[in-house]
Write a protein that holds these residues in place. Sequence first.
Motif, PDB file in Angstrom:
ATOM      1  N   PRO A 220       0.791  -1.236   0.000  1.00  0.00           N
ATOM      2  CA  PRO A 220       0.000   0.000   0.000  1.00  0.00           C
ATOM      3  C   PRO A 220       0.821   1.284   0.000  1.00  0.00           C
ATOM      4  O   PRO A 220       0.503   2.219  -0.706  1.00  0.00           O
ATOM      5  CB  PRO A 220      -0.818  -0.114   1.283  1.00  0.00           C
ATOM      6  CG  PRO A 220      -0.985  -1.567   1.477  1.00  0.00           C
ATOM      7  CD  PRO A 220       0.316  -2.173   1.021  1.00  0.00           C
ATOM      8  N   HIS A 221       1.885   1.312   0.793  1.00  0.00           N
ATOM      9  CA  HIS A 221       2.650   2.551   0.889  1.00  0.00           C
ATOM     10  C   HIS A 221       3.523   2.811  -0.320  1.00  0.00           C
ATOM     11  O   HIS A 221       4.117   3.867  -0.457  1.00  0.00           O
ATOM     12  CB  HIS A 221       3.500   2.551   2.159  1.00  0.00           C
ATOM     13  CG  HIS A 221       2.662   2.627   3.381  1.00  0.00           C
ATOM     14  ND1 HIS A 221       3.134   2.413   4.631  1.00  0.00           N
ATOM     15  CD2 HIS A 221       1.337   2.895   3.527  1.00  0.00           C
ATOM     16  CE1 HIS A 221       2.158   2.539   5.509  1.00  0.00           C
ATOM     17  NE2 HIS A 221       1.053   2.816   4.859  1.00  0.00           N
ATOM     18  N   SER A 222       3.624   1.834  -1.200  1.00  0.00           N
ATOM     19  CA  SER A 222       4.522   1.971  -2.340  1.00  0.00           C
ATOM     20  C   SER A 222       3.807   2.238  -3.650  1.00  0.00           C
ATOM     21  O   SER A 222       4.403   2.103  -4.699  1.00  0.00           O
ATOM     22  CB  SER A 222       5.352   0.697  -2.509  1.00  0.00           C
ATOM     23  OG  SER A 222       5.897   0.326  -1.286  1.00  0.00           O
ATOM     24  N   VAL A 223       2.541   2.592  -3.598  1.00  0.00           N
ATOM     25  CA  VAL A 223       1.852   2.819  -4.862  1.00  0.00           C
ATOM     26  C   VAL A 223       1.550   4.294  -5.118  1.00  0.00           C
ATOM     27  O   VAL A 223       1.372   5.078  -4.197  1.00  0.00           O
ATOM     28  CB  VAL A 223       0.510   2.044  -4.973  1.00  0.00           C
ATOM     29  CG1 VAL A 223       0.735   0.557  -4.822  1.00  0.00           C
ATOM     30  CG2 VAL A 223      -0.507   2.544  -3.973  1.00  0.00           C
ATOM     31  N   ALA A 224       1.537   4.621  -6.397  1.00  0.00           N
ATOM     32  CA  ALA A 224       1.055   5.932  -6.824  1.00  0.00           C
ATOM     33  C   ALA A 224       0.254   5.688  -8.089  1.00  0.00           C
ATOM     34  O   ALA A 224       0.601   4.820  -8.896  1.00  0.00           O
ATOM     35  CB  ALA A 224       2.219   6.866  -7.097  1.00  0.00           C
ATOM     36  N   ILE A 225      -0.841   6.405  -8.244  1.00  0.00           N
ATOM     37  CA  ILE A 225      -1.728   6.166  -9.376  1.00  0.00           C
ATOM     38  C   ILE A 225      -1.664   7.327 -10.360  1.00  0.00           C
ATOM     39  O   ILE A 225      -1.739   8.483  -9.957  1.00  0.00           O
ATOM     40  CB  ILE A 225      -3.203   6.037  -8.916  1.00  0.00           C
ATOM     41  CG1 ILE A 225      -3.333   5.171  -7.666  1.00  0.00           C
ATOM     42  CG2 ILE A 225      -4.092   5.528 -10.057  1.00  0.00           C
ATOM     43  CD1 ILE A 225      -2.971   3.724  -7.839  1.00  0.00           C
ATOM     44  N   ALA A 226      -1.522   6.988 -11.620  1.00  0.00           N
ATOM     45  CA  ALA A 226      -1.636   8.016 -12.660  1.00  0.00           C
ATOM     46  C   ALA A 226      -2.857   7.698 -13.514  1.00  0.00           C
ATOM     47  O   ALA A 226      -3.016   6.561 -13.980  1.00  0.00           O
ATOM     48  CB  ALA A 226      -0.383   8.032 -13.512  1.00  0.00           C
ATOM     49  N   ILE A 227      -3.743   8.668 -13.679  1.00  0.00           N
ATOM     50  CA  ILE A 227      -4.886   8.483 -14.579  1.00  0.00           C
ATOM     51  C   ILE A 227      -4.418   8.912 -15.966  1.00  0.00           C
ATOM     52  O   ILE A 227      -4.100  10.076 -16.192  1.00  0.00           O
ATOM     53  CB  ILE A 227      -6.096   9.327 -14.126  1.00  0.00           C
ATOM     54  CG1 ILE A 227      -6.524   8.978 -12.693  1.00  0.00           C
ATOM     55  CG2 ILE A 227      -7.272   9.170 -15.102  1.00  0.00           C
ATOM     56  CD1 ILE A 227      -7.117   7.594 -12.521  1.00  0.00           C
ATOM     57  N   ASP A 228      -4.331   7.954 -16.872  1.00  0.00           N
ATOM     58  CA  ASP A 228      -3.753   8.238 -18.190  1.00  0.00           C
ATOM     59  C   ASP A 228      -4.787   8.780 -19.170  1.00  0.00           C
ATOM     60  O   ASP A 228      -4.462   9.554 -20.056  1.00  0.00           O
ATOM     61  CB  ASP A 228      -3.129   6.959 -18.777  1.00  0.00           C
ATOM     62  CG  ASP A 228      -2.117   6.338 -17.816  1.00  0.00           C
ATOM     63  OD1 ASP A 228      -1.308   7.108 -17.260  1.00  0.00           O
ATOM     64  OD2 ASP A 228      -2.155   5.111 -17.602  1.00  0.00           O
ATOM     65  N   LEU A 229      -6.037   8.353 -18.997  1.00  0.00           N
ATOM     66  CA  LEU A 229      -7.063   8.763 -19.957  1.00  0.00           C
ATOM     67  C   LEU A 229      -8.452   8.694 -19.332  1.00  0.00           C
ATOM     68  O   LEU A 229      -8.770   7.739 -18.623  1.00  0.00           O
ATOM     69  CB  LEU A 229      -7.018   7.832 -21.175  1.00  0.00           C
ATOM     70  CG  LEU A 229      -8.094   8.078 -22.238  1.00  0.00           C
ATOM     71  CD1 LEU A 229      -7.653   9.171 -23.198  1.00  0.00           C
ATOM     72  CD2 LEU A 229      -8.411   6.804 -23.002  1.00  0.00           C
ATOM     73  N   VAL A 230      -9.245   9.720 -19.556  1.00  0.00           N
ATOM     74  CA  VAL A 230     -10.667   9.666 -19.222  1.00  0.00           C
ATOM     75  C   VAL A 230     -11.411  10.075 -20.482  1.00  0.00           C
ATOM     76  O   VAL A 230     -11.275  11.193 -20.956  1.00  0.00           O
ATOM     77  CB  VAL A 230     -11.042  10.630 -18.072  1.00  0.00           C
ATOM     78  CG1 VAL A 230     -12.537  10.572 -17.780  1.00  0.00           C
ATOM     79  CG2 VAL A 230     -10.251  10.307 -16.813  1.00  0.00           C
TER      80      VAL A 230
END
Length: 300
Positions: free
Chosen positions: A213-223
């Motif tokens: 959990p502490h090692s994730v980052a989320i990028a939203i690439d497309l909506v």
Amino acid sequence: IPQAPTGFKSGFIGIIGRPNVGKSTLMNELVGQKIAITSPVSQTTRNRLKGILTTETAQLIFVDTPGIHKPHHQLGEVLVKNAKIAIESVDVILFVVDGTVACGPGDRYVAELLINSQTPVILGVNKIDQQPEDAQKIDDSYIQLANNYQWQNVKFSAKTGAELLQLQDLLISHIEPGPFYYPPDLVTDQPERFIMGELIREQILLLTRQEVPHSVAIAIDLVEESPKITRVLATIHVERDSQKGILIGKGGTMLKSIGSQARQQIQKLITGKVYLELFVKVQPKWRHSRVRLAELGYRV
Ligand code: GDP
Ligand code: MG
């Protein structure tokens, strides 16, 4: 933004406190929508996020800060630094503590950060729905803390909503006449795609364990919106191959669960059908790199 009626008040409220006391839950309950993710895992909240509550008489803008604790690595330092900035740039500080346990070193560490602040502080004892039998002892420990610093104190439950109107009134009594800073119908300053990323991260926090959990980052690439369905493509960044393995799971089952839970949450957010596709990418040591942190949207 419309003009506020005469006598209207507005101001910024910094919600601070050690991790897990219920700061994000409180903000969601106050604004009436899930904008900040919550979970039993500490460090759920990373970015500063504003929640906006507009009543007949006032607009309260809540700044949810990451829980304050002594930092261990670069991300921790950024989080504490952001919390300190938040303390100086608000009109009132709401210092939230956990009413199911007595005042401890974590709370005293936060209290120390507030000593030199010019901003008025209100001590908010949360989780009164779940206090044990010796509640009086716990309450006394917080009353003593508040008295030491001459802070007002209130009790409430973010989860059940109990006593939140009293809290609102107290906060309003501490702010000055002012304009609408945001349109009255807005509940957060963050764009929808940021909240989408957070809703994905929330499922990872809930469904995986330990170091992932502490090692994730989320990028939203497309909506991509169409009348029938909204298509969302997102990448989950992790630090190690082993974490990627855990996230994907046997035969892709874990990623499937994360995706389907997150999709439902995102559907609630946008009130429409969502198609969600998730990718996992290994990016070694992103937590230690200021450049990486900035790229992934953290204020460093
Ligand atoms: P934060 O780290 O301070 O933002 O805390 P969260 O809002 O993420 O909440 C941490 C945990 O405490 C979650 O499991 C919440 O459901 C729980 N929680 C928050 N507020 C309350 C409350 O008023 N009563 C109870 N019983 N649990 C709460
Ligand atoms: Mg939080």
